[in-house]
Design a protein around this motif. Structure first.
Motif, PDB file in Angstrom:
ATOM      1  N   SER A   1      48.038  -1.906  67.528  1.00 11.76           N
ATOM      2  CA  SER A   1      48.564  -3.121  68.150  1.00 11.76           C
ATOM      3  C   SER A   1      50.075  -3.088  68.345  1.00 11.76           C
ATOM      4  CB  SER A   1      48.231  -4.318  67.268  1.00 11.76           C
ATOM      5  OG  SER A   1      49.012  -4.234  66.085  1.00 11.76           O
ATOM      6  N   CYS A   2      50.729  -2.029  67.862  1.00 10.52           N
ATOM      7  CA  CYS A   2      52.205  -2.020  67.890  1.00 10.52           C
ATOM      8  C   CYS A   2      52.759  -2.354  69.279  1.00 10.52           C
ATOM      9  CB  CYS A   2      52.776  -0.694  67.400  1.00 10.52           C
ATOM     10  SG  CYS A   2      51.654   0.345  66.479  1.00 10.52           S
ATOM     11  N   PRO A   3      52.240  -1.732  70.362  1.00  6.95           N
ATOM     12  CA  PRO A   3      52.825  -2.019  71.672  1.00  6.95           C
ATOM     13  C   PRO A   3      52.796  -3.515  72.024  1.00  6.95           C
ATOM     14  CG  PRO A   3      51.427  -0.077  71.796  1.00  6.95           C
ATOM     15  CD  PRO A   3      51.201  -0.678  70.443  1.00  6.95           C
TER      16      PRO A   3
ATOM     17  N   PHE B   1      52.913   9.384  64.303  1.00  2.00           N
ATOM     18  CA  PHE B   1      53.719  10.119  65.286  1.00  2.00           C
ATOM     19  C   PHE B   1      55.100   9.505  65.453  1.00  2.00           C
ATOM     20  CE2 PHE B   1      51.942   6.980  68.306  1.00  2.00           C
ATOM     21  CZ  PHE B   1      53.049   6.695  69.095  1.00  2.00           C
ATOM     22  N   TYR B   2      55.221   8.222  65.092  1.00  2.00           N
ATOM     23  CA  TYR B   2      56.498   7.521  65.301  1.00  2.00           C
ATOM     24  C   TYR B   2      57.362   7.461  64.051  1.00  2.00           C
ATOM     25  CZ  TYR B   2      52.993   4.137  63.759  1.00  2.00           C
ATOM     26  OH  TYR B   2      51.957   3.532  63.099  1.00  2.00           O
ATOM     27  N   GLY B   3      56.822   7.861  62.878  1.00  2.00           N
ATOM     28  CA  GLY B   3      57.661   7.803  61.690  1.00  2.00           C
ATOM     29  C   GLY B   3      56.917   8.065  60.398  1.00  2.00           C
TER      30      GLY B   3
ATOM     31  N   ILE C   1      59.095  -1.920  61.059  1.00  2.00           N
ATOM     32  CA  ILE C   1      58.308  -1.489  59.900  1.00  2.00           C
ATOM     33  C   ILE C   1      56.857  -1.864  60.189  1.00  2.00           C
ATOM     34  CG2 ILE C   1      57.909  -1.823  57.432  1.00  2.00           C
ATOM     35  CD1 ILE C   1      60.997  -2.718  57.412  1.00  2.00           C
ATOM     36  N   HIS C   2      55.992  -0.852  60.269  1.00  2.00           N
ATOM     37  CA  HIS C   2      54.562  -1.115  60.454  1.00  2.00           C
ATOM     38  C   HIS C   2      53.972  -1.300  59.065  1.00  2.00           C
ATOM     39  CE1 HIS C   2      54.412   1.019  64.549  1.00  2.00           C
ATOM     40  NE2 HIS C   2      55.593   1.349  64.054  1.00  2.00           N
ATOM     41  N   ARG C   3      53.148  -2.304  58.913  1.00  2.00           N
ATOM     42  CA  ARG C   3      52.594  -2.542  57.590  1.00  2.00           C
ATOM     43  C   ARG C   3      51.094  -2.844  57.679  1.00  2.00           C
ATOM     44  NH1 ARG C   3      51.541  -7.994  55.580  1.00  2.00           N
ATOM     45  NH2 ARG C   3      50.008  -7.352  57.123  1.00  2.00           N
TER      46      ARG C   3
ATOM     47  N   THR D   1      44.456  -5.498  58.914  1.00  2.00           N
ATOM     48  CA  THR D   1      45.392  -6.537  58.453  1.00  2.00           C
ATOM     49  C   THR D   1      46.807  -6.015  58.715  1.00  2.00           C
ATOM     50  OG1 THR D   1      45.133  -5.512  56.291  1.00  2.00           O
ATOM     51  CG2 THR D   1      43.909  -7.526  56.684  1.00  2.00           C
ATOM     52  N   ASP D   2      47.242  -6.229  59.942  1.00  2.00           N
ATOM     53  CA  ASP D   2      48.412  -5.517  60.467  1.00  2.00           C
ATOM     54  C   ASP D   2      49.656  -6.405  60.516  1.00  2.00           C
ATOM     55  OD1 ASP D   2      49.775  -3.417  61.519  1.00  2.00           O
ATOM     56  OD2 ASP D   2      48.726  -3.379  63.437  1.00  2.00           O
ATOM     57  N   SER D   3      50.798  -5.763  60.504  1.00  2.00           N
ATOM     58  CA  SER D   3      52.035  -6.486  60.788  1.00  2.00           C
ATOM     59  C   SER D   3      53.093  -5.526  61.289  1.00  2.00           C
ATOM     60  CB  SER D   3      52.555  -7.177  59.526  1.00  2.00           C
ATOM     61  OG  SER D   3      53.861  -7.676  59.783  1.00  2.00           O
ATOM     62  N   HIS D   4      53.961  -6.022  62.132  1.00  2.00           N
ATOM     63  CA  HIS D   4      55.158  -5.295  62.539  1.00  2.00           C
ATOM     64  C   HIS D   4      56.356  -6.152  62.209  1.00  2.00           C
ATOM     65  CE1 HIS D   4      51.905  -3.325  64.733  1.00  2.00           C
ATOM     66  NE2 HIS D   4      52.587  -2.236  64.429  1.00  2.00           N
ATOM     67  N   ILE D   5      57.221  -5.574  61.389  1.00  2.00           N
ATOM     68  CA  ILE D   5      58.377  -6.322  60.911  1.00  2.00           C
ATOM     69  C   ILE D   5      59.603  -5.777  61.631  1.00  2.00           C
ATOM     70  CG2 ILE D   5      59.768  -6.866  58.874  1.00  2.00           C
ATOM     71  CD1 ILE D   5      56.978  -6.139  57.339  1.00  2.00           C
TER      72      ILE D   5
HETATM   73 ZN    ZN Z   1      51.820  -0.355  64.102  1.00  2.00          ZN
END
Ligand code: ZN
Ligand code: TSB
Length: 643
Positions: A332-334, A463-465, A512-514, A381-385
């Motif tokens: 879901s990051c994008p 791939f991103y970190g 920060i992907h969590r 259970t995602d989050s982008h900080i």
């Molecule tokens: Zn992500």
């Protein structure tokens, strides 16, 4: 004479051709008994392999980690020899030692089944009695090709070796095998073993090649060790979430619906809803803002993020509809980057914690799919900080602490923490070295500063970190990632994320992907295995089962009780069937319902509840209100069960 130098620096003279076994014997009887192999100039030597020149020797004894591997590897050879005696046409693939065991991949005309294992074990014991010496011989590639000309799989392995390389083969009695070595010298040293199971395995793991039969076994130095390990295996089988998930009607997977596409049954969905409610409230309390975004995005969106270049193997193929092209999202990051960019952000807005319970799809290899543990349709259970550079440490730590809280609330056992880094030789990572060095050093520094113990694993980063992963061991002995915190300097560049700093200038935030507690699918597999299916009351699909002794006499009161519980929003069920009481109680027990309430004369007369907790013998009688208050308190505090 040759000079042998030991680990402690001492040296000793021996005749050339001395074996590790003889060296051990020259030091002492008990050492001889304990020694299983040796490192000779860092090369693994069999117990009976002659040493011809001056060398550094490090004896491997039963107490060393490698010892079990040597024993199991030797037992794999022994098993192959037995199979060859029973199935002369057998062709052999590979037969390595694995953690606490070994396997061998074998092709036979008559298929080997689990029923055949005792017969193979018997033949193995016979060979042990024959005290076959496991003799090493070194030959050229040409000789090897000649020697194994009837073994197509071995030929393929030999052909893959470099020309000119010395090839070793091992003979024990009539049996010859291709092998690098590291053996226990003589079959008589193998005593406490068991063949465990049979499975299909593609030759070289390639689903386009033929399917061989893989026989698993385990071998130990003492009978107690073997029995203890068999107990562990039995326990694992009982914990297997695929078995429990079926028995407790948590989920199903039907090939008609699609492999890796699980269906949540009412019991499973009830647990999931309870978890979702818990996570949502907890995140609100910790300053997360929830959004909801679609499972589809444009191809452009995933080109911008880099998923298209670096993550395509894990994605379902593109979807073309008229003149548009869509991606079924694997992450879901994008979408969350788009949410960030929907407003002008200032330094005061950061950290901005965007959370979502994200449904996403990944095209996992069909051979890797495992119950709910590894699926193709999942909800994370995602989050982008989004944070300023000066906030990274605090935010990673906040995420880490929240994860730890959830893991503690659920009473879960983490095997270890892994710092997953890039492998620069592999193409699946973005290639900005500076960003990698910076991100990896930041996470490492933080773990070290906080005194958190971790292992490093190259090549496991996103791939991103880099990532901090919470690893769990499953009933199938897989190590899988549950929770994750990932530091990303790439997507902010890719999506040109900015905020206005206190200097009035534009700056780049970090992401920060969590993953708080994995996907519901994987979490459910972990919960089932770690709870052995006995959910704590706050999660249990059915919290109490009301069982009237006689439907006719106690049915009305039982029904009233049940309705009262339902009014209190407790997940109650009533068993009104005309079955024997013992039968109904046993069934409630196999469903692992936390509370069984048997309603008889006494309960009807005194308007009380007699309850028995799952796994306990004793029964307790209390008033209805007391019982409800007790259960509610248990739910409120998320009381865990003793495991
Ligand atoms: Zn992500
Ligand atoms: C945390 N973009 C990040 C997110 O922001 C991400 O997707 N990370 S991930 O790729 O590591 O996946 C997050 C978690 O999903 C993993 O840690 C794992 O717990 C779970 N997961 C990954 N693949 C599967 C799968 N095939 N089946 C079930 N759960 C999975």
């Amino acid at each position: 004479m040759i000079t042998i130098e030991f680990k402690d620096g001492n040296t000793k003279q021996f005749d050339s051709g001395i074996t590790p076994e003889d060296i051990a014997a020259s030091i002492g009887k008990s050492l001889k008994k304990k020694t299983v192999a040796a490192y000779v100039n860092d090369e693994l030597y069999d117990l009976n392999r002659p040493i011809e020149e001056d060398a550094k020797v490090d004896l491997i004894t039963r107490d060393d980690e490698e010892a079990l591997e040597v024993l199991n590897h030797s037992t794999a050879h022994l098993m192959a020899q037995a199979v060859k005696r029973l199935y002369p046409e057998a062709k052999f693939g590979v037969g390595p030692a694995i953690r606490n065991g070994f396997y061998y991949d074998i092709a036979t005309d008559t298929p080997i089944r689990e029923e055949d294992l005792p017969k193979i074990e018997q033949t193995m014991r016979r060979i042990i009695k024959e005290q076959e010496e496991m003799e090493r011989e070194e030959i050229t590639k040409e000789e090897a090709l000649e020697r194994f000309k009837d073994d197509p799989y071995k030929l393929e392995l030999i052909n893959d070796l470099e020309d000119g390389e010395v090839i070793s083969i091992y003979k024990q009695g009539e049996f010859v095998d291709l092998c690098r070595g590291g053996h226990i010298g003589n079959t008589r040293h193998i005593k406490h073993f068991k063949l465990l199971s049979v499975a299909g395995a593609y030759w070289r793991g390639d689903s386009d090649r033929e399917m061989l039969t893989r026989i698993y076994g385990t071998s130990w130095f003492t009978e107690e060790d073997l029995q203890a390990h068999l107990e562990v295996l039995k326990d694992r089988k009982e914990r297997d979430h695929r078995k429990l998930g079926k028995e407790l009607k948590i989920f199903m997977i039907d090939p008609k619906a699609g492999q890796g596409l699980p269906i949540w049954l009412p019991n499973g969905y009830t647990v999931r809803r309870a978890l979702e409610d818990y996570v949502y409230k907890l995140e609100r309390k910790h300053g997360y803002h929830h959004v909801n975004t679609p499972v589809l995005g444009t191809k452009t969106l995933y080109e911008t993020s880099g998923h298209f270049d670096h993550y395509q193997d894990d994605m379902f193929p593109l979807m073309k509809a008229k003149d548009e092209t869509f991606v079924l999202r694997p992450m879901s990051c994008p979408h969350h980057m788009i949410v960030y960019n929907s407003e002008l952000r200032s330094y005061r807005d950061l950290p901005l914690r965007i959370a979502e319970i994200v449904t996403q799809h990944r095209f996992e290899a069909s051979g890797a799919l495992t119950g709910l543990e590894r699926v193709r349709a999942m909800t994370l259970t995602d989050s982008h900080i989004f944070a300023r550079r000066d906030q990274i440490k605090q935010e990673v730590l906040n995420a880490y602490n929240l994860i730890t809280k959830v893991i503690n609330d659920l009473g879960l056992k983490v095997e270890f923490i892994e710092l997953a880094l890039r492998d620069a030789t592999k193409g699946k990572f973005h290639d900005d070295d500076t960003l990698w060095d910076d991100a990896e050093a930041t996470l490492k520094g933080l773990l070290d500063e906080e005194g958190i113990e971790y292992t490093e694993e190259k090549g496991e980063a996103a791939f991103y970190g880099p990532k901090i992963d919470f690893q769990v061991r499953t009933a199938l002995d897989h190590v899988i990632t549950m929770s994750t915190v990932q530091l990303d300097f790439l997507l902010p560049e890719r999506f040109d994320l900015t905020y206005i700093g206190d200097d009035g200038q534009k700056h780049r935030p970090v992401v920060i992907h969590r993953g708080l507690i994995s996907t519901w699918e994987r979490l459910m597999s972990i919960l089932l295995e770690q709870y052995k299916g006995a959910f704590p009351t706050w999660l249990a699909p059915v919290q109490m089962k009301v069982i009237p002794v006689s439907q006719e006499i106690h049915g009305d009161f039982a029904q009233k009780l049940h309705e009262r519980f339902i009014d209190e929003e407790l997940r109650s069920e009533i068993d009104v069937r005309e079955e024997k009481l013992g039968y109904k109680i046993r069934e409630a027990q196999t469903q692992k319902v936390p509370y069984q309430l048997v309603v008889g004369d006494n309960e009807v007369e005194s308007h009380s509840v007699t309850y028995r907790r799952y796994g306990e013998k004793e029964q307790t009688t209390v008033s209805i209100d007391e019982f409800i208050a007790m259960v509610n308190e248990e739910i409120r505090t998320k009381k865990l069960r003793e495991q």
